[in-house]
Design a protein around this motif. Structure first.
Motif, short mmCIF file in Angstrom:
data_model
loop_
_atom_site.label_atom_id
_atom_site.label_comp_id
_atom_site.label_asym_id
_atom_site.label_seq_id
_atom_site.Cartn_x
_atom_site.Cartn_y
_atom_site.Cartn_z
N MET A 1 0.59 -0.79 0.03
CA MET A 1 -0.26 -0.09 0.35
C MET A 1 0.69 1.04 0.01
O MET A 1 0.19 2.25 -0.63
N ARG A 2 1.78 1.15 0.22
CA ARG A 2 2.59 2.43 1.09
C ARG A 2 3.36 2.24 -0.68
O ARG A 2 3.69 3.88 -1.34
N LYS A 3 3.89 1.09 -1.34
CA LYS A 3 5.17 1.35 -2.23
C LYS A 3 3.72 2.23 -3.51
O LYS A 3 4.16 2.58 -4.30
N ASN A 4 2.32 1.30 -3.32
CA ASN A 4 0.74 3.07 -4.36
C ASN A 4 0.92 4.12 -3.97
O ASN A 4 -0.46 4.18 -4.76
N GLY A 5 1.12 4.46 -2.76
CA GLY A 5 0.53 5.42 -2.40
C GLY A 5 -0.84 5.76 -1.43
O GLY A 5 -1.28 6.49 -1.88
N GLU A 6 -0.79 4.68 -1.40
CA GLU A 6 -2.84 4.29 -0.65
C GLU A 6 -2.72 4.96 0.61
O GLU A 6 -3.09 4.93 1.32
N ILE A 7 -1.05 4.52 1.42
CA ILE A 7 -1.09 5.19 2.71
C ILE A 7 0.03 6.39 2.65
O ILE A 7 0.72 7.00 2.02
#
Length: 61
Positions: free
Chosen positions: A55-61
């Motif tokens: 999720m961090r890698k995808n910018g969701e966090i």
């Protein structure tokens, strides 16, 4: 505005339930139950950390 990250919440609840399972298994003197609960904690927490990293890698966090 903060929004609930449902997958992470579900992993947290499952990990807490597994930790509770360890206590129940110990009180019932069930070695098998304790081992299964410990494995469940490790697996669920690992999946939770993996999901959080994704999720961090995808910018969701």
């Amino acid at each position: 505005m903060n929004q609930v990250k449902w997958p992470l919440l579900i992993y947290a609840i499952l990990a807490a339930a597994s930790i509770i399972g360890i206590g129940i298994a110990i009180s019932a003197k069930s070695i098998f139950g304790a081992i299964v609960s410990i494995l469940a904690v490790v697996i669920v927490m690992g999946m939770g950390f993996k999901t959080k990293r994704k999720m961090r890698k995808n910018g969701e966090i």
